[in-house]
Design a protein around this motif. Structure first.
Motif, PDB file in Angstrom:
ATOM      1  N   MET A  68      96.875   2.647  24.550  1.00 38.47           N
ATOM      2  CA  MET A  68      96.663   1.734  23.420  1.00 38.47           C
ATOM      3  C   MET A  68      96.315   2.495  22.133  1.00 38.47           C
ATOM      4  N   THR A  69      95.656   3.628  22.282  1.00 33.69           N
ATOM      5  CA  THR A  69      95.369   4.447  21.107  1.00 33.69           C
ATOM      6  C   THR A  69      96.683   4.967  20.522  1.00 33.69           C
ATOM      7  N   TYR A  70      97.589   5.383  21.395  1.00 32.36           N
ATOM      8  CA  TYR A  70      98.916   5.817  20.937  1.00 32.36           C
ATOM      9  C   TYR A  70      99.629   4.672  20.207  1.00 32.36           C
ATOM     10  N   VAL A  71      99.577   3.492  20.809  1.00 30.40           N
ATOM     11  CA  VAL A  71     100.230   2.324  20.209  1.00 30.40           C
ATOM     12  C   VAL A  71      99.625   2.029  18.835  1.00 30.40           C
ATOM     13  N   ASP A 108      90.783  -8.235  35.922  1.00 30.21           N
ATOM     14  CA  ASP A 108      90.603  -6.928  35.271  1.00 30.21           C
ATOM     15  C   ASP A 108      91.190  -6.905  33.857  1.00 30.21           C
ATOM     16  N   ASN A 109      92.053  -7.842  33.534  1.00 31.98           N
ATOM     17  CA  ASN A 109      92.528  -7.934  32.146  1.00 31.98           C
ATOM     18  C   ASN A 109      91.332  -8.228  31.229  1.00 31.98           C
ATOM     19  N   TYR A 110      90.424  -9.044  31.744  1.00 28.23           N
ATOM     20  CA  TYR A 110      89.234  -9.408  30.969  1.00 28.23           C
ATOM     21  C   TYR A 110      88.192  -8.286  31.012  1.00 28.23           C
ATOM     22  N   THR A 111      87.935  -7.760  32.213  1.00 28.03           N
ATOM     23  CA  THR A 111      86.842  -6.785  32.346  1.00 28.03           C
ATOM     24  C   THR A 111      87.239  -5.384  31.874  1.00 28.03           C
ATOM     25  N   ASN A 112      88.498  -4.989  32.062  1.00 32.95           N
ATOM     26  CA  ASN A 112      88.889  -3.604  31.760  1.00 32.95           C
ATOM     27  C   ASN A 112      89.813  -3.457  30.554  1.00 32.95           C
ATOM     28  N   ALA A 113      90.756  -4.365  30.387  1.00 25.96           N
ATOM     29  CA  ALA A 113      91.717  -4.195  29.284  1.00 25.96           C
ATOM     30  C   ALA A 113      91.165  -4.746  27.977  1.00 25.96           C
ATOM     31  N   TYR A 114      90.545  -5.902  28.053  1.00 22.61           N
ATOM     32  CA  TYR A 114      90.067  -6.545  26.828  1.00 22.61           C
ATOM     33  C   TYR A 114      89.089  -5.667  26.027  1.00 22.61           C
ATOM     34  N   PRO A 115      88.109  -5.009  26.664  1.00 20.52           N
ATOM     35  CA  PRO A 115      87.203  -4.167  25.871  1.00 20.52           C
ATOM     36  C   PRO A 115      87.942  -3.088  25.076  1.00 20.52           C
ATOM     37  N   VAL A 116      89.018  -2.551  25.640  1.00 15.88           N
ATOM     38  CA  VAL A 116      89.808  -1.530  24.932  1.00 15.88           C
ATOM     39  C   VAL A 116      90.506  -2.169  23.730  1.00 15.88           C
ATOM     40  N   LEU A 117      91.119  -3.308  23.953  1.00 17.83           N
ATOM     41  CA  LEU A 117      91.828  -4.004  22.873  1.00 17.83           C
ATOM     42  C   LEU A 117      90.848  -4.387  21.766  1.00 17.83           C
ATOM     43  N   ARG A 118      89.658  -4.820  22.176  1.00 19.97           N
ATOM     44  CA  ARG A 118      88.641  -5.225  21.188  1.00 19.97           C
ATOM     45  C   ARG A 118      88.204  -4.010  20.362  1.00 19.97           C
ATOM     46  N   ASP A 119      87.952  -2.887  21.046  1.00 17.96           N
ATOM     47  CA  ASP A 119      87.534  -1.670  20.325  1.00 17.96           C
ATOM     48  C   ASP A 119      88.593  -1.245  19.323  1.00 17.96           C
ATOM     49  N   LEU A 120      89.851  -1.355  19.730  1.00 18.17           N
ATOM     50  CA  LEU A 120      90.940  -0.866  18.878  1.00 18.17           C
ATOM     51  C   LEU A 120      91.457  -1.953  17.938  1.00 18.17           C
TER      52      LEU A 120
END
Ligand SMILES: [Zn+2]
Length: 344
Positions: A68-71, A108-120
């Motif tokens: 996601m950082t690359y994206v 895990d979309n909520y627990t693991n992916a969402y925090p990354v999307l929120r940060d970015l």
């Protein structure tokens, strides 16, 4: 599912670092709309100990963050809603648009992916099968994977195929074959086989393992929606739509949209066909999706979408798998034509 030649080529190109100048050449890439397809973002630990289908794990949380950082650094993440507004002439898409999608609605979309999307600060789209949201029931294909993984060693028959379960590798192979078989039979037959399979193997999902393959609940889906994550339909019960009769097909498409719109108070103009390969949707399914009020539909066929010539009811996606390294990931985005044409 094994790494093919094009993944190796892409990985090498990525490592040689030739992709930045190729990508920045511009106009060709800018006229495309890559759509990334994820399922689960989770650390599965020792793969052979994982009792559900490891093929549904798209990335570890760490890999997902790097991707996601690359994206974020090379693209502008948008939603299907933005695409629809642009088709309607109400909105101009940014240069180098991209859509990040997840199928099914795993917790895990909520627990693991969402925090990354929120940060970015990136939007994404999660396609949920509404019948599983808030339910303790495991997605049916993971029930198949589990029964075959946990079941006793020895033979079992499904349809006209006899499987011999021995080690983990034989069980993974049997899982892939069994799910492929069940995707290809009429939906009532699939349901009957599923029940019979669990009964015969005598293996339903144990309470202690449930959390390893679980859907989100409605409060989590609502929280994601309120935070700007787009929620799309993935039908109610995740059947192969081409195997449903007209009535069931209409129900799966209408009811999931109705429930999402009621629960979220927002329109749901996009659906992803479950499984989404050429065998799982066809002209009848696309017509039914149109009739059910959708504006866009995503397949699971690998490939490119050209803005200005969108196949609105069979958008293609780029699959991210747990063995996709960052170099392959980058080449997949910069050279999507290398990845065109494959369905999972
Ligand atoms: Zn799915």
């Amino acid at each position: 599912m094994r790494r093919g030649k094009r993944e190796r080529v892409a990985s090498v190109l990525g490592r040689l670092n030739v992709l930045e100048p190729m990508g920045s050449l511009g106009s060709r890439v800018q006229s495309e709309l890559p759509i990334l397809a994820y399922h689960r973002v989770v650390d599965i630990g020792v793969e052979s100990d994982f009792p559900f289908d490891p093929e549904l794990v798209s990335a570890s949380p760490a890999d997902f963050r790097a991707q996601m950082t690359y994206v974020r650094d090379h693209f502008n993440a948008i939603t299907f809603g933005d695409v629809i507004r642009s088709l309607d002439g109400d909105h101009e898409l940014p240069p180098r648009p991209i859509i990040v999608t997840f199928d099914d609605g795993f917790l895990d979309n909520y627990t693991n992916a969402y925090p990354v999307l929120r940060d970015l600060e990136m939007p994404a789209t999660i396609f949920v099968s509404t019948g599983y949201i808030g339910s303790v029931e495991t997605y049916w294909y993971d029930r198949v994977a589990y029964a075959i993984y946990r079941g006793p060693a020895g033979p079992f028959v499904l349809g006209s195929t006899r499987f011999e379960l021995t080690d983990v590798a034989s069980r993974r192979r049997a899982t892939a074959d069994a799910i492929r078989f069940l995707r290809g039979v009429a939906d009532p037959v699939r349901r009957a086989h599923l029940g019979a399979l669990e009964e015969r193997i005598d293996c339903t999902v144990r309470e202690a393992d449930r959390h390893l393959s679980q859907a989100m609940d409605w409060s989590q889906v609502r929280e994601l929606h309120d935070a700007g994550i787009e929620i799309g339909s993935h039908t109610v019960s995740h059947p192969a739509l081409s195997q449903c009769d007209d009535e069931t097909l209409a129900f799966e498409l209408w009811e999931s949209r109705r429930e999402l719109e009621t629960r979220l108070g927002a329109p749901t103009p996009v659906v992803a066909y479950p499984f989404g390969g050429p065998g799982e949707y066809d002209g009848r399914v696309m017509a039914a999706a149109t009739q059910a009020g959708y504006r866009l539909a995503a397949s699971y066929i690998s490939g490119r979408n050209l803005l200005g010539a969108l196949s609105s009811f069979e958008l293609r996606r780029l699959h991210v798998e747990r063995y996709t390294d960052l170099a392959t990931f980058a080449s997949m985005l910069q050279l999507p034509q290398l990845f065109a044409g494959a369905a999972r």
